[in-house]
Write a protein that holds these residues in place. Sequence first.
Motif, PDB file in Angstrom:
ATOM      1  N   PRO A   1       0.836  -1.231   0.010  1.00 37.53           N
ATOM      2  CA  PRO A   1       0.085   0.061  -0.231  1.00 37.53           C
ATOM      3  C   PRO A   1       0.932   1.156  -0.033  1.00 37.53           C
ATOM      4  O   PRO A   1       1.845   1.368   0.572  1.00 37.53           O
ATOM      5  CB  PRO A   1      -0.701   0.033   1.203  1.00 37.53           C
ATOM      6  CG  PRO A   1      -0.173  -1.138   2.427  1.00 37.53           C
ATOM      7  CD  PRO A   1       0.691  -2.035   1.151  1.00 37.53           C
ATOM      8  N   VAL A   2       0.419   2.359  -0.589  1.00 40.11           N
ATOM      9  CA  VAL A   2       0.944   3.574  -0.675  1.00 40.11           C
ATOM     10  C   VAL A   2       0.552   4.171   0.654  1.00 40.11           C
ATOM     11  O   VAL A   2      -0.774   4.016   0.891  1.00 40.11           O
ATOM     12  CB  VAL A   2       0.612   4.353  -1.749  1.00 40.11           C
ATOM     13  CG1 VAL A   2       0.784   5.886  -1.877  1.00 40.11           C
ATOM     14  CG2 VAL A   2       1.075   3.585  -3.247  1.00 40.11           C
TER      15      VAL A   2
ATOM     16  N   ILE B   1      -4.507   1.046  -7.010  1.00 34.85           N
ATOM     17  CA  ILE B   1      -3.437   0.866  -6.064  1.00 34.85           C
ATOM     18  C   ILE B   1      -4.040   1.064  -4.885  1.00 34.85           C
ATOM     19  O   ILE B   1      -4.913   1.876  -4.463  1.00 34.85           O
ATOM     20  CB  ILE B   1      -2.491   2.386  -6.173  1.00 34.85           C
ATOM     21  CG1 ILE B   1      -1.986   2.381  -7.691  1.00 34.85           C
ATOM     22  CG2 ILE B   1      -1.326   2.511  -5.167  1.00 34.85           C
ATOM     23  CD1 ILE B   1      -1.529   3.606  -8.202  1.00 34.85           C
ATOM     24  N   ASP B   2      -3.493   0.124  -3.844  1.00 36.49           N
ATOM     25  CA  ASP B   2      -3.979  -0.118  -2.522  1.00 36.49           C
ATOM     26  C   ASP B   2      -3.222   1.051  -1.730  1.00 36.49           C
ATOM     27  O   ASP B   2      -2.116   1.628  -1.752  1.00 36.49           O
ATOM     28  CB  ASP B   2      -3.075  -1.380  -1.891  1.00 36.49           C
ATOM     29  CG  ASP B   2      -4.204  -2.441  -2.028  1.00 36.49           C
ATOM     30  OD1 ASP B   2      -5.196  -2.341  -2.476  1.00 36.49           O
ATOM     31  OD2 ASP B   2      -3.725  -3.571  -1.715  1.00 36.49           O
ATOM     32  N   TYR B   3      -3.938   1.531  -0.973  1.00 33.23           N
ATOM     33  CA  TYR B   3      -3.343   2.638  -0.230  1.00 33.23           C
ATOM     34  C   TYR B   3      -3.791   2.771   1.465  1.00 33.23           C
ATOM     35  O   TYR B   3      -4.949   2.141   1.862  1.00 33.23           O
ATOM     36  CB  TYR B   3      -3.715   4.116  -0.486  1.00 33.23           C
ATOM     37  CG  TYR B   3      -5.340   4.457  -0.390  1.00 33.23           C
ATOM     38  CD1 TYR B   3      -6.054   4.064  -1.708  1.00 33.23           C
ATOM     39  CD2 TYR B   3      -5.940   4.904   0.371  1.00 33.23           C
ATOM     40  CE1 TYR B   3      -7.598   4.208  -1.814  1.00 33.23           C
ATOM     41  CE2 TYR B   3      -7.107   5.236   0.318  1.00 33.23           C
ATOM     42  CZ  TYR B   3      -7.956   4.910  -0.691  1.00 33.23           C
ATOM     43  OH  TYR B   3      -9.256   5.270  -0.683  1.00 33.23           O
ATOM     44  N   VAL B   4      -3.048   3.366   2.184  1.00 38.01           N
ATOM     45  CA  VAL B   4      -3.597   3.469   3.791  1.00 38.01           C
ATOM     46  C   VAL B   4      -3.483   5.002   4.158  1.00 38.01           C
ATOM     47  O   VAL B   4      -2.368   5.521   3.569  1.00 38.01           O
ATOM     48  CB  VAL B   4      -2.468   2.645   4.633  1.00 38.01           C
ATOM     49  CG1 VAL B   4      -2.946   3.023   6.052  1.00 38.01           C
ATOM     50  CG2 VAL B   4      -2.657   0.914   4.429  1.00 38.01           C
ATOM     51  N   GLU B   5      -4.501   5.455   4.542  1.00 36.55           N
ATOM     52  CA  GLU B   5      -4.431   6.920   5.127  1.00 36.55           C
ATOM     53  C   GLU B   5      -4.077   6.814   6.662  1.00 36.55           C
ATOM     54  O   GLU B   5      -4.664   6.253   7.370  1.00 36.55           O
ATOM     55  CB  GLU B   5      -5.684   7.770   4.991  1.00 36.55           C
ATOM     56  CG  GLU B   5      -6.308   7.477   3.272  1.00 36.55           C
ATOM     57  CD  GLU B   5      -7.800   7.832   3.270  1.00 36.55           C
ATOM     58  OE1 GLU B   5      -7.796   9.088   2.781  1.00 36.55           O
ATOM     59  OE2 GLU B   5      -8.506   7.215   3.687  1.00 36.55           O
ATOM     60  N   LEU B   6      -2.908   7.801   6.895  1.00 36.42           N
ATOM     61  CA  LEU B   6      -2.627   7.704   8.288  1.00 36.42           C
ATOM     62  C   LEU B   6      -2.913   8.998   8.759  1.00 36.42           C
ATOM     63  O   LEU B   6      -2.931  10.072   8.234  1.00 36.42           O
ATOM     64  CB  LEU B   6      -1.039   7.440   8.276  1.00 36.42           C
ATOM     65  CG  LEU B   6      -0.383   6.335   7.838  1.00 36.42           C
ATOM     66  CD1 LEU B   6       1.164   6.371   7.728  1.00 36.42           C
ATOM     67  CD2 LEU B   6      -0.737   5.377   8.759  1.00 36.42           C
TER      68      LEU B   6
ATOM     69  N   ARG C   1       7.296   2.317   7.945  1.00 34.54           N
ATOM     70  CA  ARG C   1       6.680   0.997   7.758  1.00 34.54           C
ATOM     71  C   ARG C   1       6.681   0.399   6.382  1.00 34.54           C
ATOM     72  O   ARG C   1       6.821   1.435   5.336  1.00 34.54           O
ATOM     73  CB  ARG C   1       5.238   0.959   8.438  1.00 34.54           C
ATOM     74  CG  ARG C   1       4.306   1.934   7.607  1.00 34.54           C
ATOM     75  CD  ARG C   1       3.086   2.110   8.322  1.00 34.54           C
ATOM     76  NE  ARG C   1       2.078   1.237   7.873  1.00 34.54           N
ATOM     77  CZ  ARG C   1       0.811   1.124   8.164  1.00 34.54           C
ATOM     78  NH1 ARG C   1       0.190   1.599   9.570  1.00 34.54           N
ATOM     79  NH2 ARG C   1      -0.244   0.643   7.511  1.00 34.54           N
ATOM     80  N   ASP C   2       6.446  -0.855   6.329  1.00 35.67           N
ATOM     81  CA  ASP C   2       6.626  -1.280   4.914  1.00 35.67           C
ATOM     82  C   ASP C   2       5.508  -0.600   3.861  1.00 35.67           C
ATOM     83  O   ASP C   2       4.257  -0.339   4.209  1.00 35.67           O
ATOM     84  CB  ASP C   2       6.053  -2.834   4.953  1.00 35.67           C
ATOM     85  CG  ASP C   2       6.705  -3.763   3.995  1.00 35.67           C
ATOM     86  OD1 ASP C   2       7.577  -3.368   3.559  1.00 35.67           O
ATOM     87  OD2 ASP C   2       6.048  -4.645   3.817  1.00 35.67           O
ATOM     88  N   ASN C   3       5.848  -0.218   2.846  1.00 31.56           N
ATOM     89  CA  ASN C   3       5.107   0.543   1.926  1.00 31.56           C
ATOM     90  C   ASN C   3       5.423   0.474   0.418  1.00 31.56           C
ATOM     91  O   ASN C   3       6.501   0.266   0.038  1.00 31.56           O
ATOM     92  CB  ASN C   3       4.745   2.016   2.410  1.00 31.56           C
ATOM     93  CG  ASN C   3       6.238   2.794   2.142  1.00 31.56           C
ATOM     94  OD1 ASN C   3       6.743   3.288   0.969  1.00 31.56           O
ATOM     95  ND2 ASN C   3       7.167   2.926   3.228  1.00 31.56           N
ATOM     96  N   GLY C   4       4.565   0.698  -0.472  1.00 28.49           N
ATOM     97  CA  GLY C   4       4.736   0.954  -1.705  1.00 28.49           C
ATOM     98  C   GLY C   4       4.833   2.393  -2.392  1.00 28.49           C
ATOM     99  O   GLY C   4       4.861   2.772  -3.676  1.00 28.49           O
ATOM    100  N   GLY C   5       5.517   3.327  -1.499  1.00 28.26           N
ATOM    101  CA  GLY C   5       5.561   4.443  -1.672  1.00 28.26           C
ATOM    102  C   GLY C   5       4.878   5.301  -0.618  1.00 28.26           C
ATOM    103  O   GLY C   5       3.940   5.146  -0.113  1.00 28.26           O
ATOM    104  N   VAL C   6       5.139   6.594  -0.510  1.00 32.20           N
ATOM    105  CA  VAL C   6       4.706   7.652   0.197  1.00 32.20           C
ATOM    106  C   VAL C   6       4.654   9.126  -0.498  1.00 32.20           C
ATOM    107  O   VAL C   6       5.243   9.448  -1.286  1.00 32.20           O
ATOM    108  CB  VAL C   6       5.773   7.826   1.396  1.00 32.20           C
ATOM    109  CG1 VAL C   6       5.323   8.967   2.434  1.00 32.20           C
ATOM    110  CG2 VAL C   6       5.703   6.520   2.313  1.00 32.20           C
ATOM    111  N   ILE C   7       3.340   9.470  -0.172  1.00 37.13           N
ATOM    112  CA  ILE C   7       3.162  11.039  -0.986  1.00 37.13           C
ATOM    113  C   ILE C   7       2.583  11.748   0.349  1.00 37.13           C
ATOM    114  O   ILE C   7       1.505  11.286   0.912  1.00 37.13           O
ATOM    115  CB  ILE C   7       2.235  10.874  -2.302  1.00 37.13           C
ATOM    116  CG1 ILE C   7       2.203  12.160  -2.636  1.00 37.13           C
ATOM    117  CG2 ILE C   7       1.016  10.301  -1.743  1.00 37.13           C
ATOM    118  CD1 ILE C   7       1.583  12.378  -4.177  1.00 37.13           C
ATOM    119  N   PHE C   8       3.210  12.856   0.267  1.00 37.14           N
ATOM    120  CA  PHE C   8       2.344  14.128   1.125  1.00 37.14           C
ATOM    121  C   PHE C   8       2.637  15.492   0.607  1.00 37.14           C
ATOM    122  O   PHE C   8       3.779  15.566  -0.029  1.00 37.14           O
ATOM    123  CB  PHE C   8       2.754  14.061   2.488  1.00 37.14           C
ATOM    124  CG  PHE C   8       4.184  14.170   2.754  1.00 37.14           C
ATOM    125  CD1 PHE C   8       4.829  15.330   2.980  1.00 37.14           C
ATOM    126  CD2 PHE C   8       5.138  13.183   2.752  1.00 37.14           C
ATOM    127  CE1 PHE C   8       6.208  15.606   3.115  1.00 37.14           C
ATOM    128  CE2 PHE C   8       6.470  12.971   2.862  1.00 37.14           C
ATOM    129  CZ  PHE C   8       6.981  14.308   3.271  1.00 37.14           C
TER     130      PHE C   8
END
Length: 352
Positions: free
Chosen positions: A104-105, A124-129, A144-151
């Motif tokens: 997840p992104v 694309i799978d994602y997790v919102e933090l 943490r394990d991720n498929g990419g980070v965007i902010f």
Amino acid sequence: MSSPYWSDFVQGLHPYVPGEQPKVQDLVKLNTNENPYPPSPNVLKAISDEAINALRLYPDPKNSALKKSLAKSFALNENQICLGNGSDEVLAFAFQGLLKHNKPVLFPAITYGFYTVYCGLYEIDYVELPLADDFSINLADYQRDNGGVIFPNPNAPTGIGKGLADIEGFIKGNPDSVVIVDEAYVDFGAESAASLIDRYPNLLVVQTLSKSRSLAGSRVGYALGNADLIEALERIKNSFNPYSIDRLAELAATASIEDVDYFNHCRQRIIATREWTVEQLQALDFDVLPSMANFVMVKPNSISAESLFTQLREHKILVRYFQKPRIEEYLRISIGTDEEMQALVAAIKSIL
Ligand SMILES: *Cc1c(COP(=O)(O)O)cnc(C)c1O
């Protein structure tokens, strides 16, 4: 709405809903973070008869003139820059080309609405933090394990910025996937991560001419990054639309990038007007999140956000209300001219 001719895929799409662009006359429009000042006067000078005649020809698919200006201004090479029809398009290339992994992104739960739309479009799978209690982004949560980070930095719609040292620490600690910093509002007080590009092959910085350059109507954005990352974006662009920057847009963008004095003058004015607006709203018992952007996220304490939104509209002042958890008592107000912000403050006083 639906149609038997639609693909299954289209039936399930949830498109982005942009802020209103109403046709009402004399509206004070503070809802979509546009710049209240016109583009650099050099933009008009660049649009000559000759430029109009040249519209019969396709644009330069490499947009070398614009890339050259950007390369100079960021001290990067042209192969470290990918252009797009607004940074939204550049982000689309990045979601498809760099974030499409089997993990997840990650992005903030309160952020730019297009991220979830692109995850839907590109499956694309994602997790919102969640944001911290003070509405800031806590980058430790993203380790943490991720498929990419965007902010976005500063984040939208909060306006809260992160320091460059924090961002660098995070990029360094997340070497296995791409970190995209969306810098749509960086010119209004935050520090760009563009200076880190030569040191981190996993960093992509995305900027736009829509906000700080007053060219939202011209649709030019760009990504800055390691040449390998940029090549991925170029592959998508050239498989989709090699001419996404038209001739007039390229001329406008180049003239704008090269007019450093005008750019600095406009952004300083907006920052000064923002600081004035913050003081005024605080005096009227609003909570104001600390903004590094050309907008402020504010909570009126003596009236509901929704009611203030509606009543401001009756005063022909349009701001943005998001009916979303945690921010349903907030309004996002773009910074306009001094006169527009004075009109806003006067309207709020009469409503309260
Ligand atoms: C406005 C905005 C953009 C997109 O701007 P373009 O006009 O497509 O360049 C991207 N990211 C954020 C966070 C924005 O607010």
